[in-house]
Motif scaffolding. Structure first.
Motif, PDB file in Angstrom:
ATOM      1  N   ALA A 133       7.307   8.115 -12.080  1.00  0.00           N
ATOM      2  CA  ALA A 133       7.010   9.153 -11.497  1.00  0.00           C
ATOM      3  C   ALA A 133       6.103  10.314 -12.707  1.00  0.00           C
ATOM      4  CB  ALA A 133       8.167   9.831 -11.210  1.00  0.00           C
ATOM      5  N   THR A 179       5.811   1.853 -11.001  1.00  0.00           N
ATOM      6  CA  THR A 179       6.282   2.887 -10.226  1.00  0.00           C
ATOM      7  C   THR A 179       4.948   3.631  -9.816  1.00  0.00           C
ATOM      8  OG1 THR A 179       8.452   3.823 -11.160  1.00  0.00           O
ATOM      9  CG2 THR A 179       7.426   5.412  -9.986  1.00  0.00           C
ATOM     10  N   ASN A 217      11.635   4.539 -14.335  1.00  0.00           N
ATOM     11  CA  ASN A 217      10.507   4.788 -12.765  1.00  0.00           C
ATOM     12  C   ASN A 217      10.904   6.791 -13.443  1.00  0.00           C
ATOM     13  OD1 ASN A 217      11.310   4.774  -9.560  1.00  0.00           O
ATOM     14  ND2 ASN A 217      11.983   2.260 -11.298  1.00  0.00           N
ATOM     15  N   LEU A 258       3.436   3.290  -5.813  1.00  0.00           N
ATOM     16  CA  LEU A 258       2.893   5.044  -5.413  1.00  0.00           C
ATOM     17  C   LEU A 258       1.782   4.863  -4.893  1.00  0.00           C
ATOM     18  CD1 LEU A 258       5.214   7.420  -6.659  1.00  0.00           C
ATOM     19  CD2 LEU A 258       5.971   6.233  -4.464  1.00  0.00           C
ATOM     20  N   ALA A 285       6.619  11.180  -5.933  1.00  0.00           N
ATOM     21  CA  ALA A 285       7.667  10.760  -7.288  1.00  0.00           C
ATOM     22  C   ALA A 285       8.552  11.264  -7.124  1.00  0.00           C
ATOM     23  CB  ALA A 285       6.430  11.237  -8.636  1.00  0.00           C
ATOM     24  N   ALA A 318       2.668   9.099 -12.266  1.00  0.00           N
ATOM     25  CA  ALA A 318       2.366   8.545 -11.125  1.00  0.00           C
ATOM     26  C   ALA A 318       1.863  10.016 -10.394  1.00  0.00           C
ATOM     27  CB  ALA A 318       3.269   7.899  -9.978  1.00  0.00           C
ATOM     28  N   ALA A 319       2.877  11.201 -11.179  1.00  0.00           N
ATOM     29  CA  ALA A 319       2.454  12.579 -10.353  1.00  0.00           C
ATOM     30  C   ALA A 319       1.073  12.583 -10.718  1.00  0.00           C
ATOM     31  CB  ALA A 319       3.361  13.950 -10.893  1.00  0.00           C
ATOM     32  N   ARG A 324      11.287   9.194  -5.494  1.00  0.00           N
ATOM     33  CA  ARG A 324      10.863   8.116  -5.674  1.00  0.00           C
ATOM     34  C   ARG A 324      12.117   8.137  -6.662  1.00  0.00           C
ATOM     35  NH1 ARG A 324       8.707   2.717  -5.713  1.00  0.00           N
ATOM     36  NH2 ARG A 324       8.767   1.515  -7.813  1.00  0.00           N
ATOM     37  N   VAL A 325      12.254   8.958  -7.866  1.00  0.00           N
ATOM     38  CA  VAL A 325      13.539   9.125  -8.973  1.00  0.00           C
ATOM     39  C   VAL A 325      14.803   9.039  -8.277  1.00  0.00           C
ATOM     40  CG1 VAL A 325      13.714   9.915 -10.873  1.00  0.00           C
ATOM     41  CG2 VAL A 325      11.808  10.029 -10.420  1.00  0.00           C
TER      42      VAL A 325
END
Length: 470
Positions: free
Chosen positions: A378, A421, A374, A425, A439, A381-382, A442-443
C-alpha cells in the motif's frame, strides 16, 4: 467436575478452536510466515505471464480502450495457472480457468447493471467465492487461486452500470484469456516434455538428498518426488520419440536406488544416477540418457482430467471448505458495510485469499503474509498513484509488478503481496480515477478480511486438523 459425555464433543471442539486461535498469534507462527522457500524454474513462467499482460495492455492502449484493458490483463492471468503441469493437462486446466473468468466477469457485470443493494451484492459474491474455491480445488488447479475470479467479477460489477456494459467487459476478458492460454502453451511447440524433464530432475534432486539426510523422512520425500514425476510423464502425451519411456525408465532406476538405500548405502550408484539432473534441467527436446534408461518402459494410462475433477466436485471436504469460505467472505463484507468502510468486497476477497490454505496452519500463514505484504504494498501503491503516471507508464509498472509477483510467489506469498497490492490498484485506476488514499482502504479492508477468515477457520476447524500443533 467431569463433563457429561453429551457435552464432551462440544468442549473438545471448543478446546481445539481455542488452540487454533492461540496458534495464530504465537510469535513462532509469525516467524514461520516469513520463511523463504526454495523455488526453481521460476523465470520462464514469470516472463510468459508478464509478456501476456504486456501484450493485452498495449493492444488496449493502441485501440483506445484503456478502460477495458484491465479486464484483458485479468484474462491474461490464465497463463499464471497450472505452472509446471504437463502440456495436455495444462491446456485443459487453463482452458477451464479461462471459461470461468469469462463467466465470472459476465456475472459481475450483470450484478452491477442490476443495481442491487451492497448487502445483497456481498452475499452473492460470497456465494461465488465458495463456488470458485470449490471448482478450482476439485480440478486441482494451482496458481493465483479463486481470488482472481472474484477480483474479476468485482471489477466488472464496479464497471457495469447498464446492461450494455456487459458485452465490452466480456470481450475484453475473453481476449486476455486467449492471449494467456497461448502464452502458457507456446513452450509445448519447442520442449513438449519440458514439465516431464523438470519433474524427473526434481525427483533426482530429492534422491540426491539421501546422502545428506539423517532420518527416514528423506526416503519418503524421494519416493513422493518420483511418484509425482511418473504422474507428470503419464500426462505428457505418448509417443514423444521414446523420450517419455527413457524418463520413465530413469525413474524406475531411481526407485531401485531409494529402495536399496533403506538397507544398503550404495553411494556410487546414487551419484551416477543423480548426475543426470543437470542435463534434464536444460531446455532441450530430449537428452541421450544412458543404457539403463533407454530400455522401453510401459507408460501408465493417465486418469482423465474431467473424471478426476467430477470426483473432486463430490468431495465432502471440498464442499465444506467452500461453505466456510462463502461464510467468511459474506461476514467480512457485511462488517465493513456496517462500520462504513468504502470497499467491503476487498474484505471479502481478503478472507477468501487467507482461507486458500490446505489446513489451518497454512491459512494463518497466508493471512499474515497477505496482511503484512498489503501494508508494504500500500505504501508503494500510494507513491505510484501520487506520481500521476500516464497510461503507458502505468502499463510498464503493471507488467514489472506482475512479473515480480510470479518470480517470488512460490518463495513467500508476503513478497508477492507487496507487488500484488499496487498492481491491483493500478489496474483499478485504468478504469476509473483513484486517489492515493485508496491504498489505506485496501489495508483496512484486508485486515478485516484476514481476521474474519482466520476466526471462521478456527471455529470451523476440522477435528482431524492438527497441523498447527507443534
Amino acid at each position: 467436575m467431569q463433563a457429561s459425555p453429551r457435552y464432551a464433543p462440544d468442549l473438545s471442539r471448543l478446546h481445539h478452536s481455542r488452540g487454533a486461535l492461540a496458534h495464530s498469534v504465537a510469535p513462532s507462527t509469525w516467524r514461520r510466515a516469513f520463511e523463504v522457500r526454495t523455488a526453481d524454474a521460476t523465470i520462464a513462467p514469470a516472463l510468459r505471464v508478464g509478456a501476456a499482460t504486456a501484450l493485452v495492455l498495449v493492444i488496449g492502449g493502441l485501440l483506445g480502450h484503456g478502460n477495458l484493458a484491465g479486464f484483458a490483463a485479468l484474462g491474461a492471468l490464465t497463463a499464471a495457472f497450472g505452472r509446471y503441469e504437463p502440456y495436455p493437462r495444462l491446456a485443459r486446466k487453463t482452458g477451464l480457468v479461462g471459461v470461468a473468468l469469462v463467466v465470472f466477469v459476465a456475472g459481475g457485470a450483470l450484478l452491477g447493471a442490476a443495481g442491487l443493494s451492497l448487502w445483497l451484492q456481498i452475499a452473492l459474491m460470497a456465494v461465488a467465492s465458495g463456488i470458485a474455491a470449490w471448482l478450482l480445488a476439485a480440478f486441482r488447479i494451482a496458481g493465483p487461486g479463486p481470488v482472481i475470479l472474484i477480483f474479476a467479477a468485482t471489477a466488472a460489477a464496479g464497471y457495469s452500470t447498464r446492461l450494455a456494459d456487459l458485452g465490452p467487459a466480456v470481450v475484453a476478458v475473453a481476449t486476455g484469456v486467449v492471449v494467456g492460454w497461448i502464452a502458457a502453451m507456446t513452450p509445448c511447440l519447442f520442449v513438449p516434455l519440458g514439465p516431464a524433464r523438470l519433474a524427473a530432475a526434481r525427483a533426482l534432486a530429492a534422491v540426491a538428498k539421501l546422502e545428506r539426510a539423517h532420518d527416514v523422512s528423506a526416503i519418503a520425500a524421494a519416493r513422493k518426488a518420483i511418484d509425482n514425476a511418473r504422474d507428470v510423464i503419464a500426462h505428457s502425451g505418448r509417443g514423444r520419440d521414446g523420450h517419455s519411456h527413457q524418463l520413465f525408465a530413469l525413474l524406475a532406476e531411481a526407485d531401485t536406488v531409494v529402495d536399496r538405500w533403506a538397507h544398503e548405502r550404495d553411494h556410487d550408484t546414487l551419484r551416477v544416477l543423480v548426475d543426470h539432473e543437470s542435463e534434464l534441467r536444460k531446455v532441450k527436446r530430449r537428452s541421450d540418457l544412458p543404457s539403463f534408461a533407454a530400455e522401453a518402459a510401459a507408460l501408465p494410462k493417465p486418469v482423465g482430467f474431467l473424471a478426476e475433477g467430477v470426483r473432486g466436485l463430490r468431495s465432502r471436504e471440498g464442499i465444506v471448505n467452500a461453505a466456510r469460505i462463502a461464510a467468511a467472505a459474506a461476514l467480512a463484507g457485511w462488517i465493513c458495510v456496517a462500520v462504513g468502510l468504502e470497499h467491503p468486497l476487498w474484505a471479502s476477497m481478503g478472507a477468501m485469499a487467507a482461507m486458500q490454505g490446505f489446513n489451518f496452519s497454512q491459512t494463518v500463514q497466508r493471512g499474515i503474509q497477505r496482511l503484512v505484504g498489503n501494508v508494504a504494498g500500500a505504501v508503494l501503491a500510494a507513491g505510484l498513484i501520487a506520481a500521476a503516471m500516464g497510461y503507458w507508464q502505468t502499463v510498464v509498472v503493471i507488467v514489472v509488478l506482475q512479473t515480480v509477483t510470479e518470480l517470488v510467489v512460490i518463495k513467500n506469498y508476503a513478497f508477492a503481496s507487496v507487488a500484488i497490492t499496487p498492481m491491483a490498484l493500478l489496474l483499478t485506476g485504468l478504469g476509473s480515477a483513484v486517489a492515493p488514499d485508496i491504498a489505506v482502504s485496501r489495508v483496512v479492508d484486508t485486515l478485516v478480511g484476514v481476521v474474519v477468515g482466520v476466526i471462521v477457520s478456527a471455529v470451523a476447524i476440522s477435528r482431524t486438523d492438527h497441523h498447527h500443533v507443534a
